[in-house]
Scaffold this motif. Structure first.
Motif, PDB file in Angstrom:
ATOM      1  N   VAL A  47      30.191  25.871  80.917  1.00 33.76           N
ATOM      2  CA  VAL A  47      31.595  25.441  81.034  1.00 33.76           C
ATOM      3  C   VAL A  47      32.588  26.513  80.598  1.00 33.76           C
ATOM      4  N   GLY A  48      32.099  27.567  79.979  1.00 32.60           N
ATOM      5  CA  GLY A  48      32.990  28.533  79.338  1.00 32.60           C
ATOM      6  C   GLY A  48      34.020  29.168  80.249  1.00 32.60           C
ATOM      7  N   VAL A  82      25.464  25.943  62.252  1.00 28.18           N
ATOM      8  CA  VAL A  82      25.699  26.094  63.689  1.00 28.18           C
ATOM      9  C   VAL A  82      27.130  26.562  63.939  1.00 28.18           C
ATOM     10  N   LEU A  83      28.077  25.999  63.210  1.00 22.22           N
ATOM     11  CA  LEU A  83      29.465  26.446  63.336  1.00 22.22           C
ATOM     12  C   LEU A  83      29.599  27.928  63.011  1.00 22.22           C
ATOM     13  N   ARG A  98      29.768  34.584  67.256  1.00 21.04           N
ATOM     14  CA  ARG A  98      29.678  35.020  68.650  1.00 21.04           C
ATOM     15  C   ARG A  98      31.044  35.019  69.350  1.00 21.04           C
ATOM     16  N   ALA A  99      32.103  34.864  68.582  1.00 16.51           N
ATOM     17  CA  ALA A  99      33.450  34.809  69.161  1.00 16.51           C
ATOM     18  C   ALA A  99      33.692  35.989  70.091  1.00 16.51           C
ATOM     19  N   PRO A 156      30.861  35.568  76.302  1.00 14.06           N
ATOM     20  CA  PRO A 156      31.051  34.542  77.334  1.00 14.06           C
ATOM     21  C   PRO A 156      30.656  33.155  76.816  1.00 14.06           C
ATOM     22  N   GLY A 157      31.560  32.203  76.964  1.00 12.30           N
ATOM     23  CA  GLY A 157      31.328  30.858  76.460  1.00 12.30           C
ATOM     24  C   GLY A 157      31.726  30.670  75.008  1.00 12.30           C
ATOM     25  N   TYR A 158      32.145  31.757  74.352  1.00 17.41           N
ATOM     26  CA  TYR A 158      32.518  31.690  72.936  1.00 17.41           C
ATOM     27  C   TYR A 158      33.924  32.241  72.694  1.00 17.41           C
ATOM     28  N   GLY A 159      34.708  32.330  73.750  1.00 19.17           N
ATOM     29  CA  GLY A 159      36.058  32.840  73.597  1.00 19.17           C
ATOM     30  C   GLY A 159      37.076  31.783  73.208  1.00 19.17           C
ATOM     31  N   GLN A 160      36.657  30.514  73.254  1.00 20.25           N
ATOM     32  CA  GLN A 160      37.574  29.418  72.956  1.00 20.25           C
ATOM     33  C   GLN A 160      37.684  29.185  71.454  1.00 20.25           C
ATOM     34  N   ARG A 161      38.786  28.571  71.057  1.00 19.45           N
ATOM     35  CA  ARG A 161      38.977  28.210  69.652  1.00 19.45           C
ATOM     36  C   ARG A 161      37.958  27.148  69.232  1.00 19.45           C
ATOM     37  N   ILE A 162      37.433  27.290  68.025  1.00 24.94           N
ATOM     38  CA  ILE A 162      36.609  26.247  67.412  1.00 24.94           C
ATOM     39  C   ILE A 162      37.544  25.327  66.644  1.00 24.94           C
TER      40      ILE A 162
END
Length: 228
Positions: free
Chosen positions: A136-137, A160-161, A167-168, A171-177
């Motif tokens: 979905v990233g 996990v967080l 991995r910020a 791909p798939g990890y560019g979104q805000r947590i």
């Protein structure tokens, strides 16, 4: 460094005004917390939109669980909300085996094209978190994952967080947590020190859970802890 974002769940205009006055940056709008939050009626959205000035993210979810239900109905709800002025949304769907339902998620993303949206805590119930993020990233508009790292909440999902944060930018990890689910005030100092900058609560800023409205003073207490 920009100010951390603090999002509060609102069910009513009273909730929304209390959250805004206490220092919330954004609201997640839902109804029916017995089903963990469903899409609110358009009329409720309109009343809340008129009551506050901060951004609103509206849940697109028409049944309990993480299956999408009727995609035509979801698209119709999204269209009606957009016609009333909704610009931001929350959604995300899984198959029965826990795999991401990419087709349904992409269809709803298309229905809200041009809007920003959050993939909600379905990620914490998925069979393969990394596969979900990869799938979905790249969907247009996705800028946030609402997650506690585990279905059981922040205590269980902390490692996990941290792994996701490390991995910020991938791909798939560019979104805000946006951390939510079992989040308590005592978590905040440590999470802020680790670099997290998004927090989401609902019952924690109410005097007696979902039976009571958002308490502006409790929101202000959380705001101060987040900004400390």
């Amino acid at each position: 460094m920009s100010r951390p974002i603090f999002e509060v769940i609102a069910l009513t205009p009273q909730d929304a005004q209390a959250a805004e006055s206490g220092g919330a940056d954004r609201l997640e709008l839902v109804t029916d917390m017995a089903a963990d939050g469903l899409t609110p009626p358009v009329e409720d959205f309109a009343r809340i939109r008129a009551a506050v000035d901060i951004p609103l993210r509206v849940m697109l979810r028409i049944q309990d669980g993480f299956a999408p239900g009727g995609l035509d109905e979801l698209a119709a709800r999204a269209a009606a909300l957009r016609a009333e002025g909704a610009e931001e949304f929350v959604f995300g769907f899984l198959h029965a085996d826990g795999a991401v339902d990419l087709a349904a998620t992409a269809a709803v993303a298309e229905a809200v094209a041009g809007c920003r949206w959050t993939f909600h805590r379905a990620i914490d119930h998925s069979a393969d978190r990394a596969a979900l993020r990869a799938a979905v990233g790249a969907l247009p508009g996705l800028d946030t994952f609402l997650t506690s790292g585990a279905a059981a909440g922040v205590d269980a999902g902390h490692k996990v967080l941290l792994a996701d944060l490390a991995r910020a930018g991938e791909p798939g990890y560019g979104q805000r947590i946006l951390i939510g689910g079992g989040l308590r005030a005592e978590h905040l100092k440590g999470l802020r020190a680790e670099g997290f900058d998004g927090f989401h609560v609902g019952g924690a800023v109410r005097a007696d859970g979902w039976r009571t409205p958002v308490d502006a003073a409790k929101v202000a207490e959380w705001r101060a802890l987040i900004d400390a």
